[in-house]
Structure formats: C-alpha cells, structure tokens
Design a protein around this motif. Structure first.
Motif, short mmCIF file in Angstrom:
data_model
loop_
_atom_site.label_atom_id
_atom_site.label_comp_id
_atom_site.label_asym_id
_atom_site.label_seq_id
_atom_site.Cartn_x
_atom_site.Cartn_y
_atom_site.Cartn_z
N CYS A 66 -12.96 -5.93 29.30
CA CYS A 66 -13.02 -6.01 30.75
C CYS A 66 -11.78 -5.39 31.35
N THR A 67 -11.92 -4.92 32.58
CA THR A 67 -10.80 -4.30 33.28
C THR A 67 -9.83 -5.38 33.76
N ILE A 68 -8.55 -5.20 33.42
CA ILE A 68 -7.54 -6.18 33.79
C ILE A 68 -6.68 -5.66 34.94
N VAL A 69 -6.30 -4.38 34.86
CA VAL A 69 -5.42 -3.81 35.88
C VAL A 69 -6.26 -3.17 36.98
N GLN A 70 -6.10 -3.67 38.19
CA GLN A 70 -6.79 -3.12 39.35
C GLN A 70 -5.92 -2.05 40.00
N PRO A 71 -6.53 -1.08 40.70
CA PRO A 71 -5.75 0.00 41.34
C PRO A 71 -4.63 -0.50 42.24
N ASP A 72 -4.87 -1.59 42.96
CA ASP A 72 -3.84 -2.07 43.88
C ASP A 72 -2.70 -2.79 43.15
N GLN A 73 -2.83 -2.96 41.83
CA GLN A 73 -1.75 -3.55 41.05
C GLN A 73 -0.81 -2.51 40.45
N ILE A 74 -1.13 -1.24 40.62
CA ILE A 74 -0.36 -0.16 40.00
C ILE A 74 0.65 0.40 41.00
N ALA A 75 1.93 0.33 40.64
CA ALA A 75 2.98 0.85 41.51
C ALA A 75 3.03 2.38 41.43
N LYS A 76 2.93 2.93 40.22
CA LYS A 76 2.92 4.38 40.06
C LYS A 76 2.33 4.73 38.70
N THR A 77 1.88 5.98 38.60
CA THR A 77 1.34 6.49 37.34
C THR A 77 2.17 7.68 36.90
N ASN A 128 -8.99 5.53 33.22
CA ASN A 128 -8.53 4.77 34.40
C ASN A 128 -9.10 3.35 34.50
N THR A 129 -10.37 3.19 34.53
CA THR A 129 -10.92 1.86 34.74
C THR A 129 -11.85 1.40 33.62
N GLU A 130 -12.38 2.32 32.85
CA GLU A 130 -13.34 1.94 31.80
C GLU A 130 -12.59 1.43 30.58
N MET A 131 -12.68 0.16 30.31
CA MET A 131 -12.02 -0.41 29.14
C MET A 131 -12.82 -0.04 27.89
N PHE A 132 -12.12 0.17 26.79
CA PHE A 132 -12.78 0.62 25.58
C PHE A 132 -12.70 -0.43 24.48
N SER A 133 -13.64 -0.37 23.57
CA SER A 133 -13.62 -1.26 22.42
C SER A 133 -12.54 -0.81 21.45
N GLN A 135 -4.53 5.34 29.41
CA GLN A 135 -3.43 4.79 30.19
C GLN A 135 -2.88 3.54 29.52
N CYS A 136 -1.57 3.47 29.47
CA CYS A 136 -0.91 2.23 29.05
C CYS A 136 -0.12 1.73 30.24
N CYS A 137 -0.52 0.61 30.79
CA CYS A 137 0.11 0.04 31.98
C CYS A 137 1.03 -1.11 31.55
N ILE A 138 2.27 -1.07 32.02
CA ILE A 138 3.25 -2.07 31.59
C ILE A 138 3.91 -2.73 32.79
N ARG A 139 4.36 -3.95 32.57
CA ARG A 139 5.18 -4.63 33.57
C ARG A 139 5.95 -5.75 32.88
N SER A 140 7.09 -6.06 33.44
CA SER A 140 7.90 -7.15 32.93
C SER A 140 7.24 -8.48 33.31
N GLN A 190 4.56 -8.88 39.78
CA GLN A 190 5.17 -7.56 39.66
C GLN A 190 4.08 -6.52 39.40
N SER A 191 4.24 -5.32 39.99
CA SER A 191 3.24 -4.28 39.82
C SER A 191 3.39 -3.60 38.47
N PHE A 192 2.31 -2.93 38.04
CA PHE A 192 2.32 -2.19 36.79
C PHE A 192 2.83 -0.76 37.01
#
Length: 303
Positions: free
Chosen positions: A19-30, A74-79, A106-111, A117-119
């Motif tokens: 399932c998708t965990i990171v939503q677009p509005d949670q991303i600070a920058k790519t 971007n949004t499609e989570m993979f097995s 994409q690898c999205c990270i945050r502390s 905190q945004s990703f």
C-alpha cells in the motif's frame, strides 16, 4: 501471517509492501539521482542494486535510523517478493530482473526525531534492456552510477563504474558477534592496545585472512574481512596478538563470531568508499611489489 512478518523483521528483511504510505503532500522535495541502464539477467551475471540516497546522505551516522519508504513509479507500491532490502533498507537489490522492472524508483526518507516531518525522496530511473545495442559501447545510454551493473555503458566517451559495496569500521570486543552482509568490507579493531603479529584461527582452522594491516587512519588495522562471503568468513574467530611493553612480551587473545546477518553492528561506522578504495589499492600495490622483488632476488641468486 503475523509469524511470517515477525520472522522477516527478526532477520532484517523488510516484508513486501502493498500500500502507498507516502502521500504527495508529505514530500518536501524530490532529488533525481541517476538514469540507469542494466542488462536483464539472461545477459548479465551481477545483481542490480539501487541505493536509497546520495552518498553524502547515506554516510550520515543517523541514516540507519531514518524512516525509509521505497516506491515504484511515484505512487504504485511494488511487491518485494523478488527483491531484497539491504542493510536497514539503504539499498534495493533485485534477485530477478525483468523488462517489467523498468521504471522510476523512489526512496523517501525522514528523521523520526521530529513528529510530522516531511519526506525527502530520491528518485532513480531504471531502464532494463534484454541485450546490448548493436553498436555496443558506442551507444548513447544512461550511466550506471548508483547501482551494481554487469557492464559499463559508454556515455560522452566516459565509462561509469559500479559503486563498491559498503565498508565499515567496527570495534569488536571479546565475545561479540559481527553481523556481516555479502560483499561488504569490515575493518576490525579487536585489541585495545597496538599489538603486532596478529594470528587468527576460524573454527580452529587457519584461513586466508588479512591481519596487522597498515592502513591509514581512520581505517582500523587489526583484521580485515574483505568482500565477506558466508563460506569463507563465517564462524568463531580466535585471534592472538603480541604485545611488547619494554622488555616484556605478552600474548593477548580475543574471541568473536562472524555471522551473515542483516542486523546492525554496535560500534560500527560507515567508511567513505573513495578512502577505502585508495587504501586497498595502495596495500595491494605494496604487497605485489614485495613479492615481485622476492621473486627477482630468488631468480638472480638462485641461479
């Protein structure tokens, strides 16, 4: 199902994500890292690996504790059934590579220290091809920086090289367990004092292992486990070192275990890849020159 998930976490492998965990509005920058080309596995022998972030970010001491979420296109989570998340999700390795794996990873990270905190997301475009183009190395194609590639592909007359596997400084105390991952390098400090003539047995048998290495700081010098593999390097180590204080000579002994595991090591620091490469190259050059000199002397005086 719960038992399976607990087992996967226990051995350090992340379970498949559905399932998708990171939503677009949670991303600070790519941040766009690389465009990469890799031959499908019917034409290549080395596994494809994509790193989570740029080298500077991954060298941060607290990077392991960051929350990391891998996504595909971007949004499609993979097995993750045919993929392995390596070393606290810092890299993604493909066990099987197919044309369908082409896409944006994409690898999205945050502390996790601060709430809400945004990703920051790092994106790598992977292009899988069945075989090398007809014009071969003269073809214009994306570089292979950021993953292990079976063949370098030429772009603007510059050959790109696959990055080396991680290397670590690790302090080992008597009775410790070193959690080792395949192909990683481990520079070990096992004695508190500066001892000489280090000799190690593994499972009570002598093996080829590098000890008493004269690498430049900050690399540890007691024992080097280079390109760890399960067959050659796993087991119980008993290492003896000679300590000289004035006219007194004593033997210090340390015992520890090396085991293949994705768990973190305590007292471990990730090393700069360029520093390690230069140190290993220098050591190999000195080693080769020494034995070439011995061979020449033997040839001259033996005759």
């Amino acid at each position: 199902m719960i038992y399976l998930l607990l087992t996967l976490f226990a051995i350090g492998i992340s379970p498949p994500v559905f399932c998708t965990i990171v939503q677009p509005d949670q991303i600070a920058k790519t941040v766009f890292l690389n465009d990469t080309t890799f031959l499908a596995y019917n034409s290549s022998a080395i596994k494809c690996r994509i790193d989570c972030a740029d080298a500077e970010t991954m060298l941060q001491k607290d990077f392991r504790s960051f929350q990391k979420v891998w996504m595909f296109n971007n949004t499609e989570m993979f097995s993750a059934d045919d993929k392995t998340f390596i070393d606290s999700n810092r890299s993604l390795e493909f066990q099987v590579l197919n044309m369908e794996d082409t896409g944006s990873y994409q690898c999205c990270i945050r502390s996790t220290d601060l709430a809400y905190q945004s990703f920051v997301c790092y994106s790598t475009l992977l292009i899988v091809v069945e075989e090398m183009p007809e014009d071969g190395m003269n073809a214009t194609a994306p570089t292979t920086t950021g993953l292990f590639a079976s063949k370098a592909i030429k772009k603007n007359s510059v050959f790109s090289e696959a990055p080396p596997p991680p290397s670590w400084n690790v302090v080992i105390e008597d009775g410790d367990i070193l959690n080792a991952q395949p192909e990683n390098n481990y520079f070990l400090k096992i004695f508190e004092d500066n001892v000489t003539s280090i000799h190690c047995l593994v499972n009570e048998v002598e093996i080829k292992i590098k000890t008493s290495n004269n690498f430049p700081p900050p690399l540890y010098n007691d024992v080097l486990i280079q390109s760890f593999n399960l067959t050659d390097h796993s087991g119980v180590y008993v290492c003896n070192g000679t300590l000289q204080i004035g006219n007194e000579t004593t033997i210090e002994s340390v015992s520890f275990t090396v085991s293949q595991s994705w768990n973190d090591n305590k007292n471990a620091d990730l090393l700069d890849a360029k520093l390690v490469a230069e140190a290993l190259k220098s050591a190999f050059t000195v080693f080769s020159f020494f034995f070439i000199s011995l061979f020449i002397l033997f040839s001259v005086f033996g005759a």
